[in-house]
Design a protein around this motif. Structure first.
Motif, short mmCIF file in Angstrom:
data_model
loop_
_atom_site.label_atom_id
_atom_site.label_comp_id
_atom_site.label_asym_id
_atom_site.label_seq_id
_atom_site.Cartn_x
_atom_site.Cartn_y
_atom_site.Cartn_z
N GLU A 1 44.38 61.31 -29.88
CA GLU A 1 43.09 60.82 -30.37
C GLU A 1 42.01 61.89 -30.18
O GLU A 1 41.20 62.12 -31.08
N TRP A 2 41.99 62.54 -29.03
CA TRP A 2 41.02 63.61 -28.80
C TRP A 2 41.20 64.74 -29.82
O TRP A 2 40.22 65.28 -30.33
N LEU A 3 42.44 65.08 -30.13
CA LEU A 3 42.71 66.13 -31.10
C LEU A 3 42.18 65.73 -32.48
O LEU A 3 41.57 66.54 -33.18
N ARG A 4 42.39 64.47 -32.85
CA ARG A 4 41.85 63.98 -34.13
C ARG A 4 40.31 64.05 -34.13
O ARG A 4 39.70 64.42 -35.13
N GLU A 5 39.69 63.72 -33.00
CA GLU A 5 38.24 63.82 -32.90
C GLU A 5 37.76 65.26 -33.06
O GLU A 5 36.71 65.51 -33.67
N GLN A 6 38.51 66.20 -32.53
CA GLN A 6 38.17 67.61 -32.69
C GLN A 6 38.20 68.00 -34.16
O GLN A 6 37.30 68.71 -34.65
N ALA B 1 47.27 80.35 -41.60
CA ALA B 1 47.05 78.96 -41.16
C ALA B 1 46.39 78.90 -39.78
O ALA B 1 46.55 79.79 -38.95
N THR B 2 45.65 77.82 -39.58
CA THR B 2 45.09 77.50 -38.27
C THR B 2 45.56 76.10 -37.90
O THR B 2 45.83 75.28 -38.78
N PHE B 3 45.61 75.83 -36.58
CA PHE B 3 46.24 74.59 -36.13
C PHE B 3 45.48 73.89 -35.01
O PHE B 3 44.91 74.54 -34.13
N TYR B 4 45.52 72.57 -35.08
CA TYR B 4 45.20 71.72 -33.95
C TYR B 4 46.53 71.52 -33.24
O TYR B 4 47.50 71.11 -33.87
N VAL B 5 46.57 71.82 -31.95
CA VAL B 5 47.84 71.84 -31.23
C VAL B 5 47.93 70.70 -30.23
O VAL B 5 47.08 70.58 -29.34
N TYR B 6 48.96 69.88 -30.41
CA TYR B 6 49.33 68.89 -29.41
C TYR B 6 50.44 69.52 -28.60
O TYR B 6 51.51 69.84 -29.12
N ALA B 7 50.19 69.78 -27.32
CA ALA B 7 51.19 70.39 -26.44
C ALA B 7 51.63 69.36 -25.42
O ALA B 7 50.85 68.50 -25.01
N GLU B 8 52.89 69.45 -25.03
CA GLU B 8 53.42 68.50 -24.05
C GLU B 8 54.35 69.23 -23.11
O GLU B 8 55.19 70.01 -23.53
N GLY C 1 34.68 68.56 -39.55
CA GLY C 1 34.60 68.11 -40.94
C GLY C 1 35.93 67.89 -41.61
O GLY C 1 36.01 67.82 -42.83
N ILE C 2 36.99 67.75 -40.84
CA ILE C 2 38.33 67.56 -41.39
C ILE C 2 38.74 66.11 -41.15
O ILE C 2 38.56 65.58 -40.05
N ILE C 3 39.30 65.49 -42.16
CA ILE C 3 39.86 64.15 -41.99
C ILE C 3 41.30 64.33 -41.58
O ILE C 3 42.15 64.68 -42.40
N PRO C 4 41.60 64.12 -40.29
CA PRO C 4 42.96 64.39 -39.81
C PRO C 4 43.97 63.38 -40.33
O PRO C 4 43.70 62.20 -40.40
N TYR D 1 53.27 71.70 -38.91
CA TYR D 1 52.89 70.99 -40.12
C TYR D 1 51.75 71.77 -40.78
O TYR D 1 50.57 71.44 -40.58
N PRO D 2 52.05 72.81 -41.54
CA PRO D 2 50.98 73.68 -42.06
C PRO D 2 50.00 72.97 -42.98
O PRO D 2 48.81 73.29 -42.96
N GLU D 3 50.46 72.02 -43.76
CA GLU D 3 49.56 71.31 -44.68
C GLU D 3 48.56 70.43 -43.95
O GLU D 3 47.52 70.08 -44.50
N LEU D 4 48.88 70.07 -42.71
CA LEU D 4 47.99 69.22 -41.91
C LEU D 4 47.18 70.02 -40.90
O LEU D 4 46.36 69.45 -40.18
N SER D 5 47.42 71.32 -40.81
CA SER D 5 46.81 72.16 -39.76
C SER D 5 47.12 71.59 -38.38
O SER D 5 46.27 71.52 -37.50
#
Length: 137
Positions: A122-127, A51-58, A132-135, A16-20
């Motif tokens: 939730e932890w990823l959103r906190e990161q 682009a840079t990303f917050y990654v949720y891995a499973e 300074g990003i509103i996830p 999701y590039p627009e959401l990083s």
């Protein structure tokens, strides 16, 4: 929100590039090797070079990762487009191996393992918020 799906026999990525934001789901029973981790990163970089990303891995079920793949995936060079990684697994063996991985390989970006999917996200959103990003993921 538009996203790109990249799927191989070993993993599925939803980017999701627009959401990083990126979801990286490793399929059950696979062994991730150097070629796999390099190819997955190259594919994302080719599509979204800036682009840079917050990654949720499973990790779905049991999986393994070669020692060299672990070394590469924790390096600054490999993670230069990654802001943080939250890894979820319900498999206690994978969780314990992941904990060991983070202690030995010390990933270059904030990385945590979780046994609860919601806590991981939730932890990823906190990161993101701490940067300074509103996830919106």
């Amino acid at each position: 929100m538009p996203f790109e799906i990249i799927e191989t026999d070993k993993y599925v990525m939803r980017v999701y590039p627009e959401l990083s934001y990126m979801e990286y789901i490793i399929k059950e029973g696979v062994t991730m090797d150097v070629e796999d981790v390099i190819a997955s990163r190259a594919h994302v970089i080719n599509l979204y070079p800036e682009a840079t990303f917050y990654v949720y891995a499973e990790g779905v079920g049991f999986l393994t990762m070669t020692r060299k793949a672990r070394e590469i995936t924790s390096s600054k060079e490999h993670l230069d487009n990654t802001l943080a990684i939250a890894f979820y697994t319900s498999n206690i063996s994978v969780y314990l191996l992941g904990e060991l991985f983070t202690k030995i390989n010390k990933p270059a970006v904030p990385t945590r393992l979780f046994k609860n999917r919601d806590l991981a996200r939730e932890w990823l959103r906190e990161q993101a918020q701490s940067n300074g990003i509103i996830p919106k993921f």
